[in-house]
Design a protein around this motif. Structure first.
Motif: not given
Length: 373
Positions: A292-305
């Motif tokens: 998952v790669a999502r927008d979080a305001g001033q940041e990008a969050v990438i999750e590998v599960e």
């Protein structure tokens, strides 16, 4: 009755001459700094020397390295040939003052009669000199030349640190390349070969994916890349693994288009996905990888599960701390590069337990100074 803005204006005092002199000095230094941050070369010396001469206010200035004169600025350029010999003395003995006995000249009107030669020292190594030329020397000019030489030395040290950082980053990327499993290469080629007779079109497509994956992984330029490029390479990797494992490996990708241009360290996600595949299929009939790669305001969050065997949290902690015996897929490498690039707030977050799968979270700022592909 006075208007408020008039009252405010009356209270405002003009800056003093000392303030203006300080501003001019800082501004001039800032003009010389970018070139010096590239190291001591002919090009950097030529681009910075005029500003350094303005700082000292002398008729002429020379910059040398330990081989000879790099640049001269100002009057009396016929003395430039004498600067190398003057530098040799300062390289051995520290700051020196040379008079007319060393600066022999037939021009009776020449403003260059004395020289202050101050060494440039980087990490206890004398790498060159700043030479200030004037009609006469003074204690004040000697101190000023020493101060400018120390400031230039500081800029050159920063240049060496920047070079060392770039070399370290390249070494870390080479280490990650070395950790790309040879078994993955052999198994991918084996999977491709198995389709050559049964499904030639798919074999051709997989071979192109393999070529693009290896081309990206072993590219020689750039410490950073975009999230789009990194994810595209990961997608190729997963396609090759699915060709090998078939229905045993399921993959879900949820990528927000807004974060695709975000800049990340090169090969910062590949080890996380490789780890997920390894643990997701370890001792299991099938494994499911979610990215998952999502927008979080001033940041990008990438999750590998993954939903695989999980890991002992203590082993993960030790791997992130740099235990090479446990860090077979470069988690500590990735964590260290993220922290050195974006700060300690941006290290890896790993959630895992035996039998509970693993989830790795990466946060990166959308914009960071000096970080560009």
């Amino acid at each position: 009755m006075a208007l408020p803005w008039l009252r405010s204006r009356r209270r405002t005092r003009l800056a003093s001459e000392a303030d203006r002199a300080t501003f001019r000095t800082l501004h001039t230094a800032s003009l010389a700094s970018p070139a010096l941050r590239e190291g001591l070369t002919v090009d950097s010396a030529e681009r910075s020397i005029r500003h350094l001469r303005v700082l000292l206010g002398t008729p002429a200035l020379a910059l040398t390295d330990d081989h000879g004169v790099l640049a001269w600025d100002g009057l009396g350029a016929h003395h430039a040939g004498q600067a190398a010999a003057l530098a040799a003395d300062a390289l051995e003995q520290g700051t020196r003052v040379a008079g007319r006995d060393r600066l022999v000249c037939d021009d009776v009107g020449c403003p260059v009669r004395h020289a202050i030669i101050a060494p440039l020292v980087v990490e206890d190594r004398t790498v060159g000199t700043v030479q200030a030329f004037a009609e006469r020397s003074s204690a004040g000019l000697v101190r000023a030349a020493d101060e400018v030489a120390q400031w230039v030395s500081g800029q050159l040290e920063l240049a060496e640190l920047s070079t060392s950082r770039a070399r370290l980053a390249e070494a870390e990327v080479r280490a990650l390349r070395a950790q790309i499993s040879p078994h993955f290469v052999y198994n991918s080629l084996g999977a491709i070969a198995s389709f050559v007779r049964t499904d030639p079109d798919r074999a051709r497509e997989l071979l192109l994916e393999f070529a693009d994956f290896t081309r990206y992984s072993f590219r020689r330029h750039g410490e950073f890349t975009t999230l789009a490029e990194e994810l595209r390479s990961i997608e190729r990797y997963l396609l090759l693994e699915q060709a090998r494992f078939g229905e045993r490996l399921k993959v879900t990708l949820r990528i927000a288009p807004e974060v695709l241009p975000v800049v990340v360290p090169f090969l910062c996600l590949q080890p996380l996905v490789e780890n997920a595949v390894r643990h997701g299929l370890s001792g299991a009939e099938a494994g499911h990888i979610t990215i998952v790669a999502r927008d979080a305001g001033q940041e990008a969050v990438i999750e590998v599960e993954d939903d695989g065997s999980g890991e002992d949290p203590e082993r993960v902690r030790r791997a992130l701390a740099g235990d090479a015996d446990l860090d077979s897929v470069g988690l500590g490498n990735v964590d260290g590069r993220l922290r050195s690039t974006f700060g300690d707030d941006y290290g890896l977050v790993v959630e895992t337990a035996p039998g509970a799968g693993t989830r790795v979270v990466v946060r990166v700022p959308k914009f960071a100074p000096g970080v560009r592909p």
